[in-house]
Design a protein around this motif. Structure first.
Motif, PDB file in Angstrom:
ATOM      1  N   GLY A   1       2.303  23.623  18.642  1.00 59.59           N
ATOM      2  CA  GLY A   1       0.931  23.978  19.013  1.00 59.59           C
ATOM      3  C   GLY A   1       0.802  25.460  19.329  1.00 59.59           C
ATOM      4  O   GLY A   1      -0.175  26.109  18.940  1.00 59.59           O
ATOM      5  N   ILE A   2       1.790  26.004  20.035  1.00 59.59           N
ATOM      6  CA  ILE A   2       1.784  27.440  20.342  1.00 59.59           C
ATOM      7  C   ILE A   2       1.877  28.245  19.049  1.00 59.59           C
ATOM      8  O   ILE A   2       1.135  29.212  18.848  1.00 59.59           O
ATOM      9  CB  ILE A   2       2.942  27.795  21.297  1.00 59.59           C
ATOM     10  CG1 ILE A   2       2.679  27.205  22.678  1.00 59.59           C
ATOM     11  CG2 ILE A   2       3.127  29.302  21.392  1.00 59.59           C
ATOM     12  CD1 ILE A   2       3.875  27.287  23.619  1.00 59.59           C
ATOM     13  N   ALA A   3       2.783  27.843  18.173  1.00 57.90           N
ATOM     14  CA  ALA A   3       2.941  28.554  16.896  1.00 57.90           C
ATOM     15  C   ALA A   3       1.659  28.469  16.068  1.00 57.90           C
ATOM     16  O   ALA A   3       1.237  29.467  15.469  1.00 57.90           O
ATOM     17  CB  ALA A   3       4.117  27.980  16.114  1.00 57.90           C
ATOM     18  N   LYS A   4       1.043  27.297  16.054  1.00 55.44           N
ATOM     19  CA  LYS A   4      -0.193  27.124  15.293  1.00 55.44           C
ATOM     20  C   LYS A   4      -1.290  28.028  15.841  1.00 55.44           C
ATOM     21  O   LYS A   4      -2.006  28.671  15.064  1.00 55.44           O
ATOM     22  CB  LYS A   4      -0.640  25.665  15.353  1.00 55.44           C
ATOM     23  CG  LYS A   4      -1.904  25.398  14.579  1.00 55.44           C
ATOM     24  CD  LYS A   4      -2.329  23.951  14.681  1.00 55.44           C
ATOM     25  CE  LYS A   4      -3.653  23.742  13.956  1.00 55.44           C
ATOM     26  NZ  LYS A   4      -4.177  22.397  14.158  1.00 55.44           N
ATOM     27  N   SER A   5      -1.423  28.104  17.149  1.00 54.10           N
ATOM     28  CA  SER A   5      -2.464  28.965  17.727  1.00 54.10           C
ATOM     29  C   SER A   5      -2.195  30.430  17.428  1.00 54.10           C
ATOM     30  O   SER A   5      -3.131  31.201  17.183  1.00 54.10           O
ATOM     31  CB  SER A   5      -2.577  28.736  19.236  1.00 54.10           C
ATOM     32  OG  SER A   5      -1.429  29.199  19.907  1.00 54.10           O
ATOM     33  N   GLN A   6      -0.912  30.818  17.410  1.00 58.43           N
ATOM     34  CA  GLN A   6      -0.577  32.206  17.085  1.00 58.43           C
ATOM     35  C   GLN A   6      -0.912  32.530  15.624  1.00 58.43           C
ATOM     36  O   GLN A   6      -1.441  33.601  15.327  1.00 58.43           O
ATOM     37  CB  GLN A   6       0.903  32.478  17.351  1.00 58.43           C
ATOM     38  CG  GLN A   6       1.291  32.404  18.804  1.00 58.43           C
ATOM     39  CD  GLN A   6       0.562  33.434  19.635  1.00 58.43           C
ATOM     40  OE1 GLN A   6       0.418  34.589  19.236  1.00 58.43           O
ATOM     41  NE2 GLN A   6       0.086  33.012  20.786  1.00 58.43           N
ATOM     42  N   VAL A   7      -0.608  31.597  14.732  1.00 63.46           N
ATOM     43  CA  VAL A   7      -0.924  31.806  13.313  1.00 63.46           C
ATOM     44  C   VAL A   7      -2.434  31.871  13.118  1.00 63.46           C
ATOM     45  O   VAL A   7      -2.939  32.730  12.378  1.00 63.46           O
ATOM     46  CB  VAL A   7      -0.297  30.692  12.447  1.00 63.46           C
ATOM     47  CG1 VAL A   7      -0.849  30.718  11.035  1.00 63.46           C
ATOM     48  CG2 VAL A   7       1.223  30.836  12.425  1.00 63.46           C
ATOM     49  N   GLU A   8      -3.169  30.984  13.790  1.00 63.81           N
ATOM     50  CA  GLU A   8      -4.627  30.996  13.668  1.00 63.81           C
ATOM     51  C   GLU A   8      -5.222  32.292  14.209  1.00 63.81           C
ATOM     52  O   GLU A   8      -6.148  32.852  13.625  1.00 63.81           O
ATOM     53  CB  GLU A   8      -5.229  29.787  14.385  1.00 63.81           C
ATOM     54  CG  GLU A   8      -4.978  28.484  13.671  1.00 63.81           C
ATOM     55  CD  GLU A   8      -5.423  27.266  14.478  1.00 63.81           C
ATOM     56  OE1 GLU A   8      -5.782  27.416  15.662  1.00 63.81           O
ATOM     57  OE2 GLU A   8      -5.391  26.164  13.905  1.00 63.81           O
TER      58      GLU A   8
END
Length: 134
Positions: free
Chosen positions: A103-110
């Protein structure tokens, strides 16, 4: 131009460090919980086994040995059940931790994608204005 690049680089580095710290905190918390759970299970199993061995040391006749066998099987079964239960709990905690990290990685990519998209939109608008002037 150089100053803008440096500011962007510093901001990206700071964001990377903050994200890495979050992920490390989650990972360490999970490792701490898993280690504690495994250690508690080991302690319970050792106590049960030593209690059984203490009881076995007190047996003096054949009838005592006959009654000891089912107790030994019961202790072994409970030890295995505790170990499996602890393993499943550790696995579940690890899955939850990995989901949080994803989830953290996804938010960073977004966030990075939206920044890049905003910059690309600026460039396209600027190019369109320049093209209209010519």
């Amino acid at each position: 131009m150089n100053l803008q690049f440096n500011d962007q680089f510093v901001a990206a580095t700071r964001q990377f460090a903050d994200t890495a710290a979050q992920i490390n905190r989650l990972t360490l918390e999970n490792a701490h919980k898993a280690f504690g759970l495994q250690l508690a299970t080991l302690e319970e199993n050792a106590e049960a086994t030593f209690a059984f061995l203490g009881e076995a040391a007190d047996v003096r006749d054949m009838d005592g040995f006959k009654s000891l066998f089912p107790k030994g099987v019961q202790v072994a079964r409970e030890n295995v059940e505790r170990a499996i239960s602890a393993g499943q709990e550790v696995f579940g905690g690890t899955v939850k931790t990995n989901e949080a990290i994803a989830g953290i990685a996804k938010s960073q990519v977004e966030a990075a994608t939206s920044k890049v998209q905003a910059e690309a939109d600026k460039v396209v608008k600027s190019a369109a204005k320049t093209a209209k002037r010519r």
